[in-house]
Design a protein around this motif. Structure first.
Motif, mmCIF file in Angstrom:
data_model
loop_
_atom_site.group_PDB
_atom_site.id
_atom_site.type_symbol
_atom_site.label_atom_id
_atom_site.label_comp_id
_atom_site.label_asym_id
_atom_site.label_seq_id
_atom_site.Cartn_x
_atom_site.Cartn_y
_atom_site.Cartn_z
ATOM 1 N N ASN A 508 0.832 -1.206 0.000
ATOM 2 C CA ASN A 508 0.000 0.000 0.000
ATOM 3 C C ASN A 508 0.868 1.258 0.000
ATOM 4 O O ASN A 508 0.581 2.245 -0.697
ATOM 5 C CB ASN A 508 -0.934 -0.017 1.210
ATOM 6 C CG ASN A 508 -2.063 0.991 1.073
ATOM 7 O OD1 ASN A 508 -2.387 1.439 -0.011
ATOM 8 N ND2 ASN A 508 -2.650 1.347 2.196
ATOM 9 N N ASP A 509 1.959 1.212 0.753
ATOM 10 C CA ASP A 509 2.888 2.350 0.822
ATOM 11 C C ASP A 509 3.500 2.618 -0.554
ATOM 12 O O ASP A 509 3.527 3.750 -1.054
ATOM 13 C CB ASP A 509 3.975 2.039 1.849
ATOM 14 C CG ASP A 509 4.678 3.311 2.333
ATOM 15 O OD1 ASP A 509 4.380 4.393 1.811
ATOM 16 O OD2 ASP A 509 5.527 3.196 3.239
ATOM 17 N N LEU A 510 3.984 1.561 -1.201
ATOM 18 C CA LEU A 510 4.646 1.720 -2.509
ATOM 19 C C LEU A 510 3.663 2.175 -3.579
ATOM 20 O O LEU A 510 4.029 2.923 -4.498
ATOM 21 C CB LEU A 510 5.309 0.404 -2.926
ATOM 22 C CG LEU A 510 6.498 -0.051 -2.075
ATOM 23 C CD1 LEU A 510 7.019 -1.401 -2.543
ATOM 24 C CD2 LEU A 510 7.622 0.991 -2.111
ATOM 25 N N GLU A 511 2.397 1.744 -3.489
ATOM 26 C CA GLU A 511 1.403 2.190 -4.459
ATOM 27 C C GLU A 511 1.148 3.687 -4.325
ATOM 28 O O GLU A 511 1.013 4.408 -5.321
ATOM 29 C CB GLU A 511 0.098 1.403 -4.267
ATOM 30 C CG GLU A 511 -1.063 1.887 -5.120
ATOM 31 C CD GLU A 511 -0.804 1.822 -6.615
ATOM 32 O OE1 GLU A 511 -1.495 2.532 -7.368
ATOM 33 O OE2 GLU A 511 0.114 1.075 -7.045
ATOM 34 N N ASN A 512 1.106 4.191 -3.093
ATOM 35 C CA ASN A 512 0.957 5.632 -2.890
ATOM 36 C C ASN A 512 2.164 6.388 -3.437
ATOM 37 O O ASN A 512 2.028 7.455 -4.039
ATOM 38 C CB ASN A 512 0.783 5.935 -1.392
ATOM 39 C CG ASN A 512 -0.647 5.738 -0.922
ATOM 40 O OD1 ASN A 512 -1.498 6.592 -1.108
ATOM 41 N ND2 ASN A 512 -0.902 4.594 -0.315
ATOM 42 N N VAL A 513 3.349 5.831 -3.242
ATOM 43 C CA VAL A 513 4.567 6.452 -3.773
ATOM 44 C C VAL A 513 4.512 6.503 -5.301
ATOM 45 O O VAL A 513 4.863 7.510 -5.931
ATOM 46 C CB VAL A 513 5.820 5.688 -3.298
ATOM 47 C CG1 VAL A 513 7.059 6.146 -4.052
ATOM 48 C CG2 VAL A 513 6.011 5.892 -1.807
ATOM 49 N N ARG A 514 4.039 5.415 -5.923
ATOM 50 C CA ARG A 514 3.929 5.399 -7.390
ATOM 51 C C ARG A 514 2.984 6.499 -7.882
ATOM 52 O O ARG A 514 3.283 7.219 -8.841
ATOM 53 C CB ARG A 514 3.415 4.034 -7.854
ATOM 54 C CG ARG A 514 3.364 3.897 -9.379
ATOM 55 C CD ARG A 514 2.463 2.764 -9.807
ATOM 56 N NE ARG A 514 1.073 2.992 -9.470
ATOM 57 C CZ ARG A 514 0.278 3.833 -10.145
ATOM 58 N NH1 ARG A 514 0.751 4.512 -11.187
ATOM 59 N NH2 ARG A 514 -0.971 4.004 -9.782
ATOM 60 N N GLN A 515 1.817 6.627 -7.231
ATOM 61 C CA GLN A 515 0.860 7.648 -7.637
ATOM 62 C C GLN A 515 1.441 9.047 -7.435
ATOM 63 O O GLN A 515 1.196 9.954 -8.242
ATOM 64 C CB GLN A 515 -0.435 7.490 -6.829
ATOM 65 C CG GLN A 515 -1.196 6.209 -7.124
ATOM 66 C CD GLN A 515 -2.467 6.089 -6.295
ATOM 67 O OE1 GLN A 515 -3.011 7.087 -5.811
ATOM 68 N NE2 GLN A 515 -2.940 4.860 -6.104
ATOM 69 N N MET A 517 4.676 9.875 -7.636
ATOM 70 C CA MET A 517 5.663 10.105 -8.691
ATOM 71 C C MET A 517 4.988 10.343 -10.037
ATOM 72 O O MET A 517 5.478 11.107 -10.867
ATOM 73 C CB MET A 517 6.617 8.910 -8.792
ATOM 74 C CG MET A 517 7.612 8.824 -7.648
ATOM 75 S SD MET A 517 8.781 10.198 -7.649
ATOM 76 C CE MET A 517 9.674 9.877 -9.165
ATOM 77 N N ALA A 518 3.854 9.685 -10.266
ATOM 78 C CA ALA A 518 3.150 9.827 -11.535
ATOM 79 C C ALA A 518 2.343 11.111 -11.614
ATOM 80 O O ALA A 518 1.798 11.431 -12.661
ATOM 81 C CB ALA A 518 2.231 8.626 -11.753
ATOM 82 N N GLY A 519 2.277 11.866 -10.514
ATOM 83 C CA GLY A 519 1.515 13.112 -10.527
ATOM 84 C C GLY A 519 0.027 12.914 -10.334
ATOM 85 O O GLY A 519 -0.749 13.847 -10.496
ATOM 86 N N GLU A 520 -0.394 11.678 -9.993
ATOM 87 C CA GLU A 520 -1.817 11.417 -9.791
ATOM 88 C C GLU A 520 -2.310 12.017 -8.483
ATOM 89 O O GLU A 520 -3.500 12.324 -8.352
ATOM 90 C CB GLU A 520 -2.069 9.907 -9.816
ATOM 91 C CG GLU A 520 -1.702 9.252 -11.148
ATOM 92 C CD GLU A 520 -1.778 7.733 -11.085
ATOM 93 O OE1 GLU A 520 -2.289 7.207 -10.065
ATOM 94 O OE2 GLU A 520 -1.330 7.069 -12.039
ATOM 95 N N ILE A 521 -1.436 12.152 -7.500
ATOM 96 C CA ILE A 521 -1.762 12.788 -6.227
ATOM 97 C C ILE A 521 -0.608 13.725 -5.863
ATOM 98 O O ILE A 521 0.517 13.557 -6.326
ATOM 99 C CB ILE A 521 -1.977 11.750 -5.107
ATOM 100 C CG1 ILE A 521 -0.747 10.830 -4.976
ATOM 101 C CG2 ILE A 521 -3.228 10.929 -5.360
ATOM 102 C CD1 ILE A 521 -0.836 9.836 -3.825
ATOM 103 N N SER A 522 -0.894 14.737 -5.050
ATOM 104 C CA SER A 522 0.151 15.688 -4.666
ATOM 105 C C SER A 522 0.794 15.321 -3.327
ATOM 106 O O SER A 522 1.908 15.769 -3.023
ATOM 107 C CB SER A 522 -0.427 17.103 -4.586
ATOM 108 O OG SER A 522 -1.494 17.139 -3.652
ATOM 109 N N SER A 523 0.106 14.525 -2.540
ATOM 110 C CA SER A 523 0.639 14.063 -1.253
ATOM 111 C C SER A 523 -0.251 12.906 -0.794
ATOM 112 O O SER A 523 -1.294 12.639 -1.402
ATOM 113 C CB SER A 523 0.637 15.188 -0.215
ATOM 114 O OG SER A 523 -0.689 15.623 0.037
#
Length: 810
Positions: A508-515, A517-523
């Motif tokens: 779950n942590d790595l998926e948030n990191v991916r999003q 980096m991809a600009g899908e979320i800002s934080s």
């Protein structure tokens, strides 16, 4: 000195080699039959009154017959050839009886068929003087020719030579024409030509492609319009008299005329056109030709260069905070932008072409610099040479200088000095870019202050703080984080966040990191577990943001870490309390509901007067309390991840029909009708009981908030690879201020004790959890005063027959 026999033989061989080369150039040997030559042999036989006539050519080892009359053979060996024997003789050769000529008496053609007795020939000598063959006649009967026959044979021989020369000229013309055609097709531009009357005679393939038309039948008056010819501006249609080919046909020599071709369906094409007339050897006009070369790319580059020049000029002029100066190889200033004017106080007109760059430097400072560069270069240098020395070697000179201002004061500037080179890498000048050093010093001081403040806030923060590299390595950590995890600063900096993250939380942590980096979320914020140095786990609330540079490139992560272990323990205790209370309440509530139901149904006898209303209120509140307990139990199972799901493949329409049937009685109590829309066969994999629970919640809400006599619409449809189910009412809508909280626990738009509609405030929160567990999505759209639509989205099951057993899971 007399020539030797060997010399004579060599000379003869050389002449023969030349003759054979010329024969090959005329391309006569083994060529096809030609009517003109056949007519000559036929006339020769008739004029000389003989049965046989030949036009022959002599090769190395054979005599070949180009045309023959009365002869079946096509060639004979050279060593028995009559013509080869007399090849070097001139004029008419006539042998009345070849049996009396020692050269031919034993010849096979004399002693055997065709039994030649009479022979006459004329050697065919071409313009170069080479003897290629002969026109000959022969007869098995001896006898001389008369004067008329001799004259006729000579005329025919002359005609034969003329035909041979014309044939060569035609061949050369065809070769030149083919070569010219290939050349015209190989040219990188379009070529057009017309005759003296203005009829088009040539339009090469490039020109045809440009115009996208068959041009050869277009009259001269329509050239400009039909061929889409415009002036260089691309807007003005050329009048016929300005078309380059027409101007050339009128005798004008057109040179480098720019025009535009705007063929239908094609991008405008800028071309450079030249044309001129052409004449025959007597000066008569034969026509005109025009050549066009595509300069679209060149014009585009010119525009780009001009635009870039304007852009650079704008940048230079807009740089009011930066001094931009340039000088030529002699040191004379050639550029002085507004920023330089502002910093140094000179106007552009004061310095450009009037002052040297040396004049702007402090003399003492410049002298020190010259000494430094001289020691480096090992020779004496002038101040200008010293300034240029390092840039000439490809180095960029960057240092602080005190520049002399217009008012004789000194200003400290940081100057970056480099060479300007042309396309051939030759140095054509030098460019200097300078900023006010005092401003830079102030900026550096502000940066140091900002860094100090950040360091103080970072180190003294009560929660954990960390800077993390893009690959997860800890770059910096504060004391609070070290104490939280029982590591020293050095120990944490040797680790990455993946190492200390509990394995169950890492995905779950790595998926948030991916999003992130991809600009899908800002934080993102995340509750997870870290391992302490001792191996114990600690629950933390992680807040992560990504820092980027000025170009948007990711630099590192900034993380805030708060210890929520105690909060998690308290939440678990509350959850356990709710579960225990809910379980303990379920049995007595069920008993109370049953007892009240029996009383209200009259099964235990008539109820005393005045008790009916009170018992009804008690039963309704018992129902509400039962719903609340069940919802609390469902939520507790979901929160603890203990709710089991039995996934099966179902026909969606069947599930929806069951939901309408289940909720019909409830709808009737509110005088609301239910409607189902959609007839496509769609299959979904869901837990039917839990899916029905979600539908009942949405339908009951829609029924409660619908006016009496209205209709609630349940619909479904396919959207790509998903099924979308909607529940629509025409009620009062959801207040805007409440929409963000709609799926939260105990959320109710009207929380007052007097609200019209009942409910626990748990239904939508549970529905959201249930539908997401079934890999679906839930959402809504609402307009106040007009109604609300809730929608569910579920992945379609690719089948038309429900599975017998799809298994279950958690």
């Amino acid at each position: 000195m007399a020539a030797t026999a060997t010399d004579m033989a060599d000379s003869t061989a050389s002449v023969e080699e030349q003759r054979l080369r010329v024969l090959m150039e005329y391309a006569l040997m083994d060529s096809g039959a030609e009517a003109e030559f056949d007519a000559i042999t036929r006339l020769a036989a008739q004029i000389c009154d003989v049965p046989h006539a030949l036009i022959t050519f002599i090769e190395t080892d054979r005599q070949w017959f180009k045309s023959r009359f009365g002869v079946e053979a096509t060639e004979v060996p050279r060593d028995i050839s009559f013509c080869a024997a007399v090849l070097e003789e001139d004029g008419l050769i006539e042998i009345p009886d070849v049996r009396r000529d020692p050269r031919f008496a034993d010849n096979p053609m004399v002693v055997d068929a065709p039994y030649v007795r009479f022979y006459s020939s004329i050697i065919l000598k071409v313009a170069s003087g080479h003897r290629l063959g002969s026109l000959c006649v022969f007869d098995p009967t001896p006898g001389p020719l008369n004067d008329s026959q001799r004259a006729g044979l000579q005329d025919l021989a002359d005609l034969t030579v003329t035909l041979i020369e014309q044939r060569l000229a035609k061949r050369k013309a065809e070769t030149r024409e083919a070569m010219l055609g290939s050349l015209l097709e190989a040219l990188p531009g379009g070529v057009v030509a017309c005759d003296a009357e203005g009829e088009l005679t040539l339009f090469n393939s490039i020109a045809r492609n440009w115009h996208q038309s068959d041009p050869m039948r277009i009259p001269q008056s329509q050239w400009a319009e039909h061929f889409d010819l415009y002036a260089a501006d691309g807007d003005t249609l050329l009048v016929p008299e300005n078309v380059p080919l027409i101007r050339a046909l009128s005798g004008e020599s057109v040179r480098d005329l720019e025009m535009c071709i705007k063929a239908n369906g094609m991008a405008p094409r800028q071309v450079l056109c030249s044309g001129r007339p052409f004449f025959d050897s007597r000066g008569n006009l034969l026509g005109a030709v025009a050549a066009m070369f595509d300069i679209t790319a060149r014009k585009a580059r010119e525009r780009e260069i001009a635009q870039m020049r304007r852009y650079l000029e704008a940048v230079v002029n807009a740089s009011t905070e930066v001094a931009i100066m340039a000088m030529d190889n002699d040191g004379t200033i050639t550029l002085f932008n507004p920023g330089a004017e502002r910093l140094l106080g000179y106007s552009w007109s004061d310095v450009v072409a009037k002052k040297s760059m040396v004049d702007l430097h402090d003399p003492e400072e410049l002298a020190t610099f010259v000494t430094e560069v001289e020691q480096e270069a090992g020779r004496e240098l002038s101040p200008l040479e010293a300034l240029a020395e390092r840039p000439l070697r490809g180095q960029i000179e960057s240092r602080d200088w005190h520049f002399v201002c217009a008012d004789a004061s000194r200003r400290l500037l940081r100057l970056v000095f480099s060479a300007i080179r042309d396309h051939a890498d030759a140095v054509i000048g030098f460019l200097g870019i300078a900023i006010d050093r005092s401003q830079l010093l102030a900026m550096e001081q502000a940066l140091h202050t900002s860094e100090a403040r950040f360091r103080t806030a970072f180190d003294s923060a009560p929660q954990g703080m960390a800077l993390v590299s893009l690959n997860g390595q800890f770059l910096e950590v504060n004391q609070s984080l070290c104490e939280m995890l029982d590591y020293s600063r050095e120990q944490l900096l040797a680790l990455n966040f993946q190492t200390i993250t509990h394995p169950d939380d890492l995905h779950n942590d790595l998926e948030n990191v991916r999003q992130l980096m991809a600009g899908e979320i800002s934080s993102f914020q995340l509750a997870k577990r870290y391992f302490k140095r001792t191996g114990e786990t600690v629950w933390i609330q992680l807040s992560v943001a990504l820092t980027r540079n000025s170009r948007g490139k990711p630099l590192n992560y900034v993380a805030q870490i708060r210890d929520i272990t105690a909060e998690r323990q308290l939440d678990r205790m509350k959850s356990e309390f709710v579960a225990v209370v809910s379980h303990e309440l379920r049995t007595p509530i069920t008993s109370i509901k049953g007892a009240l139901g029996l009383l209200n149904s009259g099964a235990l006898g008539a109820v005393p007067a005045g008790f009916e209303e009170m018992l009804g209120v008690a039963q309704r509140n018992g129902e509400r309390l039962s719903v609340l307990v069940n919802d609390l139990l469902d939520w507790e199972k979901l929160a603890a991840d203990k709710m089991a799901f039995d996934y099966q493949t179902h026909d969606l329409r069947g599930l929806l029909e069951d939901a309408l049937l289940t909720n019909k009685g409830y709808a009737d109590s509110f005088e609301v009708s239910l409607e189902l829309a959609g007839d496509e066969s769609l299959y979904v994999s869901v837990d039917a009981l839990r899916f029905s629970q979600v539908l009942s919640n949405l339908l009951s809400n829609a029924i409660k908030f619908s006016p009496a006599g209205d209709r609630v619409r349940l619909a479904f449809e396919r959207q790509a690879d998903r099924a979308v189910i909607t529940v629509t009412d025409n009620g009062s809508g959801i207040p805007a201020a409440f929409r963000n909280n709609l799926f939260q626990l105990f959320a109710q738009a009207d929380s007052s004790n007097t609200r019209r509609q009942g409910g626990t405030g748990l239904g939508l929160a549970i529905s959201k959890q249930l539908i997401e567990q079934m890999r679906g999505e839930i959402g809504f759209e609402s307009t106040e005063g007009e109604g609300t639509t809730f929608y569910l989205s579920l992945p379609l099951k690719n089948t038309t027959i429900p599975d017998e057993d799809h298994g279950g899971g958690n």
